[in-house]
Design an enzyme around this catalytic site. Structure first.
Site, PDB file in Angstrom:
ATOM      1  N   LYS A 181       0.725  -1.353  -0.027  1.00  0.00           N
ATOM      2  CA  LYS A 181       0.087  -0.047   0.024  1.00  0.00           C
ATOM      3  C   LYS A 181       0.875   1.283  -0.026  1.00  0.00           C
ATOM      4  O   LYS A 181       2.171   1.222   0.129  1.00  0.00           O
ATOM      5  CB  LYS A 181      -0.905  -0.048   1.186  1.00  0.00           C
ATOM      6  CG  LYS A 181      -1.970  -1.148   1.012  1.00  0.00           C
ATOM      7  CD  LYS A 181      -3.095  -0.843   0.160  1.00  0.00           C
ATOM      8  CE  LYS A 181      -4.175  -1.920  -0.327  1.00  0.00           C
ATOM      9  NZ  LYS A 181      -4.557  -2.900   0.550  1.00  0.00           N
TER      10      LYS A 181
HETATM   11  C1  LIG Z   1      -5.732  -3.922   0.900  1.00  0.00           C
HETATM   12  C2  LIG Z   1      -7.138  -3.829   0.984  1.00  0.00           C
HETATM   13  C3  LIG Z   1      -7.843  -4.150   2.159  1.00  0.00           C
HETATM   14  C4  LIG Z   1      -7.409  -4.846   3.325  1.00  0.00           C
HETATM   15  O1  LIG Z   1      -6.470  -4.440   3.668  1.00  0.00           O
HETATM   16  P1  LIG Z   1      -5.819  -5.430   4.963  1.00  0.00           P
HETATM   17  O2  LIG Z   1      -4.919  -4.538   5.627  1.00  0.00           O
HETATM   18  O3  LIG Z   1      -4.936  -6.617   4.195  1.00  0.00           O
HETATM   19  O4  LIG Z   1      -6.840  -6.173   5.913  1.00  0.00           O
HETATM   20  C5  LIG Z   1      -9.233  -3.615   2.359  1.00  0.00           C
HETATM   21  N1  LIG Z   1      -9.843  -2.989   1.205  1.00  0.00           N
HETATM   22  C6  LIG Z   1      -9.164  -2.769   0.191  1.00  0.00           C
HETATM   23  C7  LIG Z   1      -9.870  -2.085  -1.068  1.00  0.00           C
HETATM   24  C8  LIG Z   1      -7.827  -2.971  -0.111  1.00  0.00           C
HETATM   25  O5  LIG Z   1      -7.340  -2.825  -1.078  1.00  0.00           O
END
Ligand SMILES: *Cc1c(COP(=O)(O)O)cnc(C)c1O
Length: 375
Positions: free
Chosen positions: A183
């Site tokens: 991210k």
């Molecule tokens: C990455 C992501 C999540 C989940 O995040 P985690 O930290 O892996 O639980 C939720 N929603 C979207 C749109 C994502 O891209």
């Protein structure tokens, strides 16, 4: 030839220094100092009153639904095009996900699709800021308000994006972020829940700590709940990243600009959009290939992989996944959500990691054009 990976962070001496300090000193009376600093700075960045650091965005969505009182018998509307983590917590609380179509330009939930998905059981809606893009929030919030729906914004992919001058993460009853290694800002794994509501904040603090009121010293649990916490090592990493957020967003936008420059003139390609109403922080550079080119995302992925470039498929419509195969009227979904079913098979995420430079982006684009020309 070195493979070009799909995503990855930008770590500097600041991150190493903060994490080293955390592992040395963030114990005893200092055990929660980094979490508090990270939460305070994060809440300020997205203009929210409260922030709670968590192990993931998934847990932030789970807590958001619990705090909204969503449970068995309720329906929660979520866009059909998103990562499954947006929807899985709806099942955790015993409610039913209802998949709504997206806008063909922003790729995010459209207000018309939200309206079409409403029933007497609708309790909440989770708009998702996909790949850094933003839905038409005013229209979504206005409709949700008129129909009495709780809005939970999944901003996992949009840290630093803006809609009409307001940052992603500032919309609805609560908003959630992910700090997974892929991210825009990372803590390795991690997440954040932000809200302006004191009662939501207090309820989430209680639910994330095995049903203990904040500050409880007697270990006297009043409900069976969950255990969702971020470590100080992760919070130290997150704080260092957040102090560099302008630099991180500028880099994401630079990477996208290099791609746009290279691919602008190539017929049949559409890249992530940015509208007059919203600023995109371009978490993942994404191309949609025109149907006339007659190539789907799996073929593209395989061909790019053979050329040493890692890509990801555009999210599949959730309604098409075996995980949701038990939902009634499965065959109906492509008719109900035509934009989702049209975009998804032709969409590809291109390498978007912070390790890219202009030359690497040029290489990716050359190889993509070769693949499209059948070379
Ligand atoms: C990455 C992501 C999540 C989940 O995040 P985690 O930290 O892996 O639980 C939720 N929603 C979207 C749109 C994502 O891209």
């Amino acid at each position: 030839m070195k493979r070009i990976p799909i995503a990855g962070p930008w770590i500097t001496e600041r991150e190493i220094e903060y994490v080293t300090d955390a592992v040395r000193n963030a114990w005893y009376e200092n055990h929660s100092v980094y979490q508090q600093r990270f939460e305070t700075a994060f809440a300020r960045y997205v203009s929210r009153r409260y922030a709670i650091s968590l192990p993931s965005c998934t847990s932030a969505l789970h807590l958001s639904l619990l705090a909204a009182g969503v449970g068995p018998g309720d329906e929660v509307i979520v866009p059909d095009l998103t990562w499954i983590a947006s929807a899985a917590p709806i099942s955790y609380v015993g409610a039913k996900p209802v998949f709504a179509d997206v806008d063909p330009v922003s790729w995010c939930l459209s207000a018309e699709a939200l309206e079409a998905a409403l029933t007497s059981r609708s309790k909440a809606v989770i708009p998702v800021d996909l790949y850094g893009s933003m839905p038409d929030m005013d229209a979504v919030l206005d409709l949700a308000h008129r129909r009495g729906l709780v809005v939970i914004e999944d901003a996992a992919e949009s840290l630093g994006s803006e809609y009409r001058g307001r940052r992603a993460g500032s919309f609805g009853q609560s908003s959630t972020f992910s700090f997974h290694g892929s991210k825009t800002l990372t803590t390795g794994e991690g997440g954040m829940l932000v809200t302006d509501h004191e009662d939501v904040y207090q309820r989430c603090l209680f639910l994330r700590d095995h049903g203990r009121p904040p500050g409880d010293r007697y270990f006297f649990n009043t409900e069976v709940a969950w255990k969702y916490k971020m470590t100080s090592l992760q919070a130290a990493l997150g704080l260092a990243q957040l102090e560099r957020i302008d630099e991180l967003i500028a880099r994401k936008r630079q990477i996208f600009a290099w791609y746009r420059e290279q691919l602008e003139g190539v017929p049949g390609l559409t890249l992530n959009a940015e509208g007059p109403d919203w600023k995109n922080s371009y978490w993942m550079v994404t191309v949609i290939v025109d149907a006339s080119l007659g190539i789907d995302k799996r073929q593209l992925m395989d061909a790019m992989s053979q050329k040493g470039v890692d890509t990801r498929p555009f999210f599949h419509p959730l309604s098409s996944l075996p995980a949701y195969g038990q939902l009634a009227s499965a065959a109906d979904w492509p008719r109900r959500n035509p934009h989702a079913y049209s975009i998804s098979p032709r969409g590809l995420n291109l390498p978007s990691g912070y390790n890219l430079d202009r030359a690497a982006v040029e290489q990716v684009c050359e190889r993509l054009v070769d693949v499209l020309r059948g070379r």
